[in-house]
Design an enzyme around this catalytic site. Structure first.
Site, PDB file in Angstrom:
ATOM      1  N   SER A  53       0.860  -1.186   0.000  1.00 11.70           N
ATOM      2  CA  SER A  53       0.000   0.000   0.000  1.00 11.70           C
ATOM      3  C   SER A  53       0.891   1.229   0.000  1.00 11.70           C
ATOM      4  O   SER A  53       2.065   1.142   0.357  1.00 11.70           O
ATOM      5  CB  SER A  53      -0.854  -0.015   1.273  1.00 11.70           C
ATOM      6  OG  SER A  53      -1.451   1.234   1.489  1.00 11.70           O
TER       7      SER A  53
ATOM      8  N   TYR B 127      -2.212  -0.898  10.482  1.00 14.77           N
ATOM      9  CA  TYR B 127      -2.204  -1.263   9.058  1.00 14.77           C
ATOM     10  C   TYR B 127      -0.845  -0.910   8.442  1.00 14.77           C
ATOM     11  O   TYR B 127      -0.249  -1.707   7.724  1.00 14.77           O
ATOM     12  CB  TYR B 127      -3.335  -0.524   8.351  1.00 14.77           C
ATOM     13  CG  TYR B 127      -3.490  -0.821   6.876  1.00 14.77           C
ATOM     14  CD1 TYR B 127      -4.089  -2.005   6.447  1.00 14.77           C
ATOM     15  CD2 TYR B 127      -3.054   0.084   5.915  1.00 14.77           C
ATOM     16  CE1 TYR B 127      -4.250  -2.261   5.088  1.00 14.77           C
ATOM     17  CE2 TYR B 127      -3.209  -0.171   4.562  1.00 14.77           C
ATOM     18  CZ  TYR B 127      -3.809  -1.346   4.153  1.00 14.77           C
ATOM     19  OH  TYR B 127      -3.963  -1.607   2.807  1.00 14.77           O
TER      20      TYR B 127
HETATM   21  N1  LIG Z   1      -8.636  -0.451  -1.628  1.00 12.97           N
HETATM   22  C1  LIG Z   1      -7.596   0.319  -1.454  1.00 12.97           C
HETATM   23  O1  LIG Z   1      -7.688   1.540  -1.560  1.00 12.97           O
HETATM   24  C2  LIG Z   1      -6.241  -0.281  -1.143  1.00 12.97           C
HETATM   25  C3  LIG Z   1      -5.167   0.597  -1.004  1.00 12.97           C
HETATM   26  C4  LIG Z   1      -3.912   0.079  -0.720  1.00 12.97           C
HETATM   27  C5  LIG Z   1      -3.744  -1.287  -0.577  1.00 12.97           C
HETATM   28  N2  LIG Z   1      -4.808  -2.117  -0.701  1.00 12.97           N
HETATM   29  C6  LIG Z   1      -4.558  -3.542  -0.519  1.00 12.97           C
HETATM   30  O2  LIG Z   1      -5.122  -4.259  -1.592  1.00 12.97           O
HETATM   31  C7  LIG Z   1      -5.436  -5.579  -1.170  1.00 12.97           C
HETATM   32  C8  LIG Z   1      -6.850  -5.919  -1.586  1.00 12.97           C
HETATM   33  O3  LIG Z   1      -7.735  -5.075  -0.892  1.00 12.97           O
HETATM   34  P1  LIG Z   1      -9.136  -4.572  -1.492  1.00 12.97           P
HETATM   35  O4  LIG Z   1      -9.108  -3.109  -1.478  1.00 12.97           O
HETATM   36  O5  LIG Z   1      -9.413  -5.296  -2.755  1.00 12.97           O
HETATM   37  O6  LIG Z   1     -10.127  -4.991  -0.296  1.00 12.97           O
HETATM   38  P2  LIG Z   1     -11.236  -6.138  -0.203  1.00 12.97           P
HETATM   39  O7  LIG Z   1     -12.243  -5.981  -1.268  1.00 12.97           O
HETATM   40  O8  LIG Z   1     -11.714  -6.128   1.209  1.00 12.97           O
HETATM   41  O9  LIG Z   1     -10.404  -7.454  -0.524  1.00 12.97           O
HETATM   42  C9  LIG Z   1      -9.660  -8.135   0.453  1.00 12.97           C
HETATM   43  C10 LIG Z   1      -9.835  -9.606   0.216  1.00 12.97           C
HETATM   44  O10 LIG Z   1      -9.096 -10.335   1.221  1.00 12.97           O
HETATM   45  C11 LIG Z   1      -9.958 -11.346   1.732  1.00 12.97           C
HETATM   46  N3  LIG Z   1      -9.541 -11.735   3.077  1.00 12.97           N
HETATM   47  C12 LIG Z   1      -9.757 -11.091   4.256  1.00 12.97           C
HETATM   48  N4  LIG Z   1      -9.250 -11.786   5.274  1.00 12.97           N
HETATM   49  C13 LIG Z   1      -8.704 -12.903   4.729  1.00 12.97           C
HETATM   50  C14 LIG Z   1      -8.056 -14.041   5.258  1.00 12.97           C
HETATM   51  N5  LIG Z   1      -7.866 -14.181   6.592  1.00 12.97           N
HETATM   52  N6  LIG Z   1      -7.630 -15.013   4.423  1.00 12.97           N
HETATM   53  C15 LIG Z   1      -7.832 -14.905   3.092  1.00 12.97           C
HETATM   54  N7  LIG Z   1      -8.465 -13.880   2.513  1.00 12.97           N
HETATM   55  C16 LIG Z   1      -8.889 -12.880   3.336  1.00 12.97           C
HETATM   56  C17 LIG Z   1     -11.341 -10.722   1.707  1.00 12.97           C
HETATM   57  O11 LIG Z   1     -12.359 -11.711   1.777  1.00 12.97           O
HETATM   58  P3  LIG Z   1     -13.873 -11.265   2.198  1.00 12.97           P
HETATM   59  O12 LIG Z   1     -14.323 -10.327   1.113  1.00 12.97           O
HETATM   60  O13 LIG Z   1     -14.624 -12.554   2.199  1.00 12.97           O
HETATM   61  O14 LIG Z   1     -13.748 -10.610   3.526  1.00 12.97           O
HETATM   62  C18 LIG Z   1     -11.305 -10.049   0.361  1.00 12.97           C
HETATM   63  O15 LIG Z   1     -11.594 -10.926  -0.671  1.00 12.97           O
HETATM   64  C19 LIG Z   1      -5.188  -5.613   0.329  1.00 12.97           C
HETATM   65  O16 LIG Z   1      -3.957  -6.216   0.621  1.00 12.97           O
HETATM   66  C20 LIG Z   1      -5.155  -4.148   0.708  1.00 12.97           C
HETATM   67  O17 LIG Z   1      -4.400  -3.910   1.869  1.00 12.97           O
HETATM   68  C21 LIG Z   1      -6.061  -1.640  -0.974  1.00 12.97           C
END
Ligand SMILES: NC(=O)c1ccc[n+]([C@@H]2O[C@H](COP(=O)([O-])OP(=O)(O)OC[C@H]3O[C@@H](n4cnc5c(N)ncnc54)[C@H](OP(=O)(O)O)[C@@H]3O)[C@@H](O)[C@H]2O)c1
EC number: 1.1.1.105
Length: 259
Positions: free
Chosen positions: A164, A176
């Protein structure tokens, strides 16, 4: 001198153009394993790579998420349930991947699963929430990587760890940031250690995107909850006024406006 400079710049752009034109061949023979495919980036990536013809092995936290994803993709894409905080779940997923990829090995591993909860101050964050973020975002990445590494090595593949912008600059949500800084450190170290096997490790550092993770209604609720559960001495130290002002700025000036 200007002639040499022009030739140098021309050569630079020529090489750049040539590099950009390179495409990976035989995509249909290449396996990519992605964690956290129920929603957000992981889900999108799984669908995009599937559409490009790769063999996607998509790990979802829930069977419901896996079923939905299968319904939106081709027969090539296969799913497995994986909780990255559980060693037995990682071992089972690794065995499943091994059976799929065989001697070809795993061409790509994407450690995408992550959580951000709750968005709050370090002193208000309880130990359980703090530990959960570390377990999913950091220990999960390390364990999945080490478990799958022999398969990636066999294919001389690549690993992509989703970090991130908060893994680069720490200014918001302490727990985080700590987990994402850890992802960066782990990736940088492992990259050096295994480069001679022909395995590449990349870090992705997204900014702010609208996914389940950044759902502001939920985030605000969790922030309120963490304040509610904070120890009495913390509440006395910060005061209700501080919380109310923070709550207002979070909604007004803050991140809701990004969405
Ligand atoms: N969105 C942003 O702005 C942003 C910015 C910087 C970095 N990121 C990073 O991008 C990545 C994806 O995030 P996202 O934004 O796409 O959020 P998201 O939609 O919440 O996706 C996260 C995924 O991880 C799964 N997950 C949660 N706990 C888990 C576990 N214990 N074991 C396996 N899977 C698990 C969730 O499953 P469920 O849906 O079933 O809970 C979901 O499918 C993350 O690493 C996040 O830190 C996101």
């Amino acid at each position: 001198m200007w002639l040499y400079l022009a030739a140098f710049v021309g050569l630079y752009y020529l090489l750049h153009w040539y590099r950009e034109r390179q495409v990976v061949s035989h995509l249909q023979d290449k396996y990519v394993f992605i964690t956290g495919c129920d929603s957000g980036f992981g889900n999108l990536l799984a669908r995009q790579l599937d559409a490009r013809g790769l063999r996607v092995l998509a790990a979802c936290l829930t069977e419901k998420g896996a079923e939905q994803l299968r319904g939106q993709t081709s027969d090539r894409l296969e799913t497995v349930t994986l909780d990255v905080t559980k060693m037995e779940s990682i071992a089972a997923a690794t065995q499943w991947v091994k059976e799929h990829v065989g001697d070809r090995g795993l061409w790509g591993l994407v450690n995408n699963a992550g959580i951000l909860t709750p968005i709050t101050l370090c002193e208000w964050l309880n130990t359980e929430d703090s530990m959960n973020m570390l377990k999913v975002n950091l220990i999960g990445v390390i364990q999945v990587t080490l478990s799958m590494l022999p398969l990636v090595r066999r294919a001389r593949g690549r690993i992509v760890n989703v970090s991130s912008i908060l893994g680069r600059v720490a200014f918001f949500v302490g727990g985080y940031c700590v987990s994402k800084y850890g992802v960066e450190a782990f990736s940088d170290i492992l990259r050096r250690e295994i480069q001679h096997f022909g395995v590449k490790i990349s870090i992705v550092e997204p900014g702010y995107f609208r996914t389940g993770m950044t759902n502001m209604t939920q985030s605000l609720e969790r922030m309120k909850q963490s304040w509610k559960e904070a120890p009495k001495h913390i509440k006395e130290t910060y005061g209700q006024q501080y919380f109310d002002a923070r709550d207002r700025s979070f909604v007004g000036v803050g991140f809701v406006n990004f969405l």
